[in-house]
Design an enzyme around this catalytic site. Structure first.
Site, short mmCIF file in Angstrom:
data_model
loop_
_atom_site.label_atom_id
_atom_site.label_comp_id
_atom_site.label_asym_id
_atom_site.label_seq_id
_atom_site.Cartn_x
_atom_site.Cartn_y
_atom_site.Cartn_z
N LYS A 141 0.85 -1.20 0.00
CA LYS A 141 0.00 0.00 0.00
C LYS A 141 0.89 1.25 0.00
O LYS A 141 1.83 1.34 0.79
CB LYS A 141 -0.89 -0.02 1.24
CG LYS A 141 -1.85 1.15 1.40
CD LYS A 141 -2.69 0.96 2.66
CE LYS A 141 -3.66 2.11 2.88
NZ LYS A 141 -4.51 1.89 4.09
N SER B 112 -9.29 2.54 3.18
CA SER B 112 -8.31 3.13 2.29
C SER B 112 -7.39 2.11 1.61
O SER B 112 -6.63 2.46 0.72
CB SER B 112 -7.46 4.15 3.05
OG SER B 112 -6.70 3.52 4.07
N SER C 174 -10.02 0.56 7.45
CA SER C 174 -9.34 0.55 6.16
C SER C 174 -8.82 -0.81 5.72
O SER C 174 -8.41 -0.96 4.57
CB SER C 174 -8.18 1.56 6.17
OG SER C 174 -8.68 2.88 6.19
#
Length: 493
Positions: free
Chosen positions: A99, A175, A199
């Protein structure tokens, strides 16, 4: 409160179009364990695994926009070096995407922001990439996220819109949306994730994956996250066995974090029964706003099935239990936004606001008005909220809620098409609680909710992460789910 000892006997099923999906019947070890074992036994080469991941990314990502940067040459060189030695580590040769909130040495960390488009390469791996690589994993690239990780859908002004492989009109969530989309599409066996307000859990739910937000202080922090006491690294995966392995690798102490106990791996926090004594069922502690019909129906069925699996009575929570939603959201927003401004720099945020995505702009602009007294008061109020959940769960009770209070979000960030008021509902994000209080929570694939999968969220007492994984494995045996989105193949060699 309402306690029910009798529950309807229902069987959750995936939509009939997935009934013959070969992934449902595949070995539940999943692609992480399968790939590592294949490389360790030299059935395949590490370079084969890396090149397969790169081929899949090249073929599949144009439609999804989940991958924002690659290190193909370096990854192939690392794989060849591994093939020339004795493969070591529990993840030897497994390709991983990271990520783009987390540092990878030699790669820029852009955090989905045009303000960081020219960021210098990181000098050192962040904790999660470092621990995965120490076990033999090979980083092949980075995944998309909303700007600064401050939104529940993955779209930003730097890399554009990321789409859900189950339904391209929909978002994979946020996210960690790019990571969830990449794993669900079978691009790689592993993609890293973080969770400061759902997230990990929301993207896992929307993409048909299992994901866990660990107990806070189970995984050390390095570098210090922008949301100091709210955000944690954690895994998402296609199977519980893969998830357990990844959490065991990530968990543990790191010099410099004063809140994590010495030792490595998943640790216990007391004695728990094999099954919970009671399942507490709530809809997310909203202020009376009903769940959308699709979500309510999926949740009722899933929570009834989970209670039946656990052979325990159900206790339904009323509105405002265990905490008032407005109080919870206010504490979370005050802490997260104020700490984010401090981490980025007040002057830098002020000067860059007009170049930010509307979601990041709103989040950080409001944070600029928070004073020190308000911030410290929120830190104190967090302890009261944590105590309320500790008292509710005790040592042997579990809480069931929907992972997300909506049947999907549109990829560009819009509300669900069935939402009559044309905006994202206030009770969509029902997973702030565990990030504020620090309790572990796992999302379990539980069928379809319209166009995208539905996730059942189970929250447990502190440091019962291993117990939640045991129950998740029991759920998986009774309700196996596809190891890839419909139309995609699981990562296999």
């Amino acid at each position: 409160m309402h306690v029910a000892d009798e529950r309807p006997r229902m069987r959750l099923t995936w939509c009939h179009r997935f009934a013959c999906h070969d992934a449902v019947m595949a070995a539940r070890a999943g692609p992480v364990l399968q790939t590592a074992e294949a490389v360790r036994t030299r059935r395949v080469r590490a370079v084969d695994a890396v090149e397969e991941a790169l081929r899949r990314i090249e073929r599949l990502d144009p439609a999804l926009n989940a991958v924002v940067d690659l290190r193909a040459e370096q990854a192939i060189a690392e794989a060849r070096a591994m093939d020339g030695s004795t493969p070591l580590g529990r993840l030897c040769g497994v390709p991983v995407l990271v990520k783009d909130l987390e540092d990878v040495a030699g790669m820029p960390t852009r955090k989905g922001s045009v303000l960081l488009a020219d960021a210098a390469p990181a000098q050192r791996d962040g904790l999660a990439p470092a621990r995965l690589r120490a076990e033999g994993a090979i980083v092949v690239g980075k995944t998309a996220l909303p700007e600064f990780a401050c939104e529940g859908f993955t779209a930003n002004l730097l890399t554009g819109v990321t789409r859900n492989p189950w339904a391209l009109d929909y978002s994979p969530g946020g996210s960690s949306g790019g990571s969830a989309a990449a794993v669900a599409a079978g691009m790689v066996p592993i993609a890293t994730a973080t969770d400061g307000a759902g997230s990990i859990r929301e993207p896992a739910a929307f993409c048909g994956l299992v994901g866990i937000k660990p107990t806070h202080n189970m995984v050390a922090r390095r570098p210090l996250p922008d949301w100091i006491d709210l955000s944690t690294d954690g895994p998402l995966a296609t199977t519980v066995a893969d998830l357990r392995l990844l959490l065991d690798i990530l968990a543990g102490h790191e010099p410099g974090d004063p809140d994590v106990a010495p030792g490595q791996g998943i640790r216990g926090g007391g004695t728990h029964p094999a099954l919970p004594t009671r399942l507490l069922v709530g809809t997310g502690f909203s202020d009376g706003i009903p769940l959308p019909a699709l979500v309510a129906a999926a949740f009722e069925q899933a929570s009834a099935e989970f209670a039946e699996l656990c052979r325990c009575p159900v206790e339904r929570l009323g509105v405002g239990q265990p905490v008032e939603r407005d109080e919870l959201v206010d504490v979370w927003f005050t802490l997260a936004s104020a700490e984010h401004v401090s981490a980025l720099g007040r002057d830098w945020v002020t000067e860059g606001l007009d170049r930010m995505h509307p979601s990041a702009h709103s989040f950080l602009a409001d944070a600029l008005t928070i004073g020190i007294d308000e911030y410290l008061a929120a830190r104190r109020r967090r302890f009261d909220l944590s105590r309320a959940v500790d008292d509710l769960l005790g040592a042997d009770r579990l809480l069931a809620t929907p992972t997300v209070g909506v049947a999907g979000l549109l990829a560009e960030g819009g509300p669900h098409p069935d939402d009559p008021d044309g905006k994202i509902r206030d009770n969509v994000y029902v997973n702030f609680l565990q990030s504020v209080t620090g309790h572990p929570a796992i999302t379990l694939p539980a069928g379809m909710c319209g166009a995208v999968p539905f996730g059942l969220q189970i929250t447990g007492p502190r440091y019962c992460d291993g117990w939640l994984l045991d129950l998740a494995a029991h759920w998986e045996r009774e309700h196996p789910w596809p190891q890839a989105a419909a139309g995609y193949e699981p990562f296999r060699l």
